[in-house]
Design an enzyme around this catalytic site. Structure first.
Site, PDB file in Angstrom:
ATOM      1  N   GLU A 168       8.393  -0.607   5.708  1.00 14.97           N
ATOM      2  CA  GLU A 168       8.239  -1.690   6.191  1.00 14.97           C
ATOM      3  C   GLU A 168       8.651  -2.217   7.730  1.00 14.97           C
ATOM      4  O   GLU A 168      10.056  -2.800   7.644  1.00 14.97           O
ATOM      5  CB  GLU A 168      10.248  -2.417   5.547  1.00 14.97           C
ATOM      6  CG  GLU A 168       9.784  -2.057   3.716  1.00 14.97           C
ATOM      7  CD  GLU A 168      11.218  -2.567   2.741  1.00 14.97           C
ATOM      8  OE1 GLU A 168      11.230  -2.854   2.051  1.00 14.97           O
ATOM      9  OE2 GLU A 168      12.371  -2.752   3.901  1.00 14.97           O
ATOM     10  N   GLU A 351       9.213  -0.769  -4.313  1.00 17.26           N
ATOM     11  CA  GLU A 351      10.593  -0.349  -4.378  1.00 17.26           C
ATOM     12  C   GLU A 351       9.759  -1.686  -5.016  1.00 17.26           C
ATOM     13  O   GLU A 351       9.584  -3.242  -4.766  1.00 17.26           O
ATOM     14  CB  GLU A 351      10.708  -0.787  -2.996  1.00 17.26           C
ATOM     15  CG  GLU A 351      10.651   0.038  -2.064  1.00 17.26           C
ATOM     16  CD  GLU A 351      11.527   0.701  -0.817  1.00 17.26           C
ATOM     17  OE1 GLU A 351      12.313  -0.308  -1.029  1.00 17.26           O
ATOM     18  OE2 GLU A 351      11.084   1.430  -0.075  1.00 17.26           O
TER      19      GLU A 351
END
Length: 437
Positions: A168, A351
């Protein structure tokens, strides 16, 4: 239980669970150096209830039982992260042998249980000594990170099924240097612009370093949102376009097109590193796969705040306990968009999950996973080459600035006793993954 069969995904689809080192490991002795999250969480007001990752889920000692949970759940793979300060306490230089030994045991434990290791090199726990030298604002971090990647490749690379460089990068750069919500907690546009570029430049340097050591199956993990305008007015559509550029296209365009979106380079022009364009060949090194983390959408309108071009607003959809809208269609849309507009390499949902207040019974989470896995099937039917899905998260854990206040786990953790108790969502995956009908 879920409303589909494992065989609907085909024989080669990978089902896994995901965690991150700082959120579960604890074990902050054993030669581990301090990270930016140790100091950020120790600063009053940064984290709910002043919670820190000092003990977390004590995965450092309880990892065998946690791997047993993954195996018994029927999962094919475990997406975990290495802790940079556990392996190289000062960020560069001397290696901590106890840290190497820990990850040796962990990886070998996965292989002994038939679990594929999916590793992430960086999941936000930067060694504090590197932050002292500017952290992600300093261009030299690309070389520090490449050296760290070389160590990973040499010590563990031949046992890893897949390796991601960074988790991320939007959170590493924008959330942490512009919004100040995560460590190191800056709110500075120059710091943001530099971090946004350096995190991708470091990724490219790490890809080169890993490949030079023969490590295979390399990727990166992006958190993407489905950006949508609050209304169909021209101003809100323009705001949505800017939000999409900041959240999604900076990283997708940089990685797969070798350039950054014009909306962002114009906004950040006074602050970007000089001659950053010369780095774009490294930023856009070829990848073997792309990980996509998805939780919700971004709803945008034009902003009246000076210096802030857009504003995110709350939508009308059902919310998770952390306040994020539940929007499975957004996952399908993103997977198809990335496949059509950016790359044909394999995609993984690395995720996906929800915070929920519950004990062992979590029916809303079961429905959340059911709906999002259907969204993956829809994306595959539309032509997106989605090869795997990783639930976030195996365990309730330290949820960054939310501390221990939000629970994402398939398995409940009593933080006082460290007792693990599988929830209904875990049992649903177990039924799916062991069911051959």
């Amino acid at each position: 239980m879920f409303s589909f069969d494992r065989r609907d995904f085909g024989p080669d689809f990978t089902f896994g669970v995901a965690t991150a080192a700082y959120q579960i490991e604890g074990g902050q002795g054993h030669g581990r150096g301090p990270s930016i999250w140790d100091t950020f969480s120790a600063t009053p007001g940064n984290v709910h209830n002043g919670d820190t990752g000092l003990h977390a889920c004590n995965h450092y000692e309880l990892w065998p039982a946690d791997l047993d949970l993954i195996r018994d759940g029927g999962f094919d793979a475990y997406r975990f992260s290495f802790a940079w300060p556990r392996l190289i306490p000062q960020g560069t230089g001397a290696i901590n042998i106890e840290g190497v030994d820990f990850y040796d045991r962990l990886i070998d434990g996965m292989l002994e249980r038939g679990i594929k290791p999916y590793a992430t090199l960086y999941h936000w726990d930067l060694p504090s000594t590197l932050q002292d030298r500017g952290g992600w604002m300093n261009r030299d971090i690309a070389h520090w990170f490449a050296d760290y990647a070389t160590l990973i490749a040499q010590k563990f690379g031949d046992r890893l099924a897949a390796t991601a460089t960074i988790n991320e990068p939007w959170c590493v750069a924008f959330l942490s240097h512009f919004l100040g919500v995560h460590a190191p907690g800056y709110r500075d546009l120059r710091a943001t612009a530099r971090a946004m570029h350096h995190v991708l430049f470091a990724h490219g340097q790490a890809i080169d370093a890993l490949r030079a050591e023969g490590t295979k199956n390399l990727g990166i993990v992006l958190n993407l949102e489905k950006s949508e305008p609050m209304t169909q007015s021209a101003d809100d559509i323009a705001a949505c376009n800017f939000g999409d550029a900041a959240f999604n296209r900076w990283y997708l365009d940089g990685l797969f097109k070798g350039r950054y979106p014009k909306e962002m380079t114009e906004w950040l022009a006074p602050y970007l590193p000089e001659n950053y364009q010369a780095d774009m060949e490294v930023v856009s090194r070829p990848l073997d796969w792309l990980g996509i983390n998805y939780y919700t959408r971004g709803l945008y309108r034009a902003s009246n705040v000076p210096g802030m071009p857009v504003e995110q607003v709350k939508g009308p959809l059902e919310l998770t306990d952390i306040g994020w809208e539940i929007y499975p269609q957004g996952l399908s849309d993103l997977l198809v968009r990335v496949s059509n507009d950016y790359t044909k390499i394999p995609l993984y949902v690395t995720e996906n999950g929800m915070a929920e207040v519950e004990g062992e019974d979590d029916p809303r989470r079961v429905k959340y996973y059911d709906d999002h896995l259907k969204a993956v099937l829809a994306a595959r039917e539309a032509g997106a080459d989605v090869r795997g899905y990783f639930a976030w998260s195996l365990l309730d854990n330290y949820e960054w600035a939310e501390g221990y206040n939000k629970r994402f786990g398939l398995v409940h953790v009593d933080y006082e006793t460290q007792q693990r108790t599988p929830k209904a969502s875990y049992r649903s995956f177990q039924g799916l993954l062991h069911n051959t009908r």
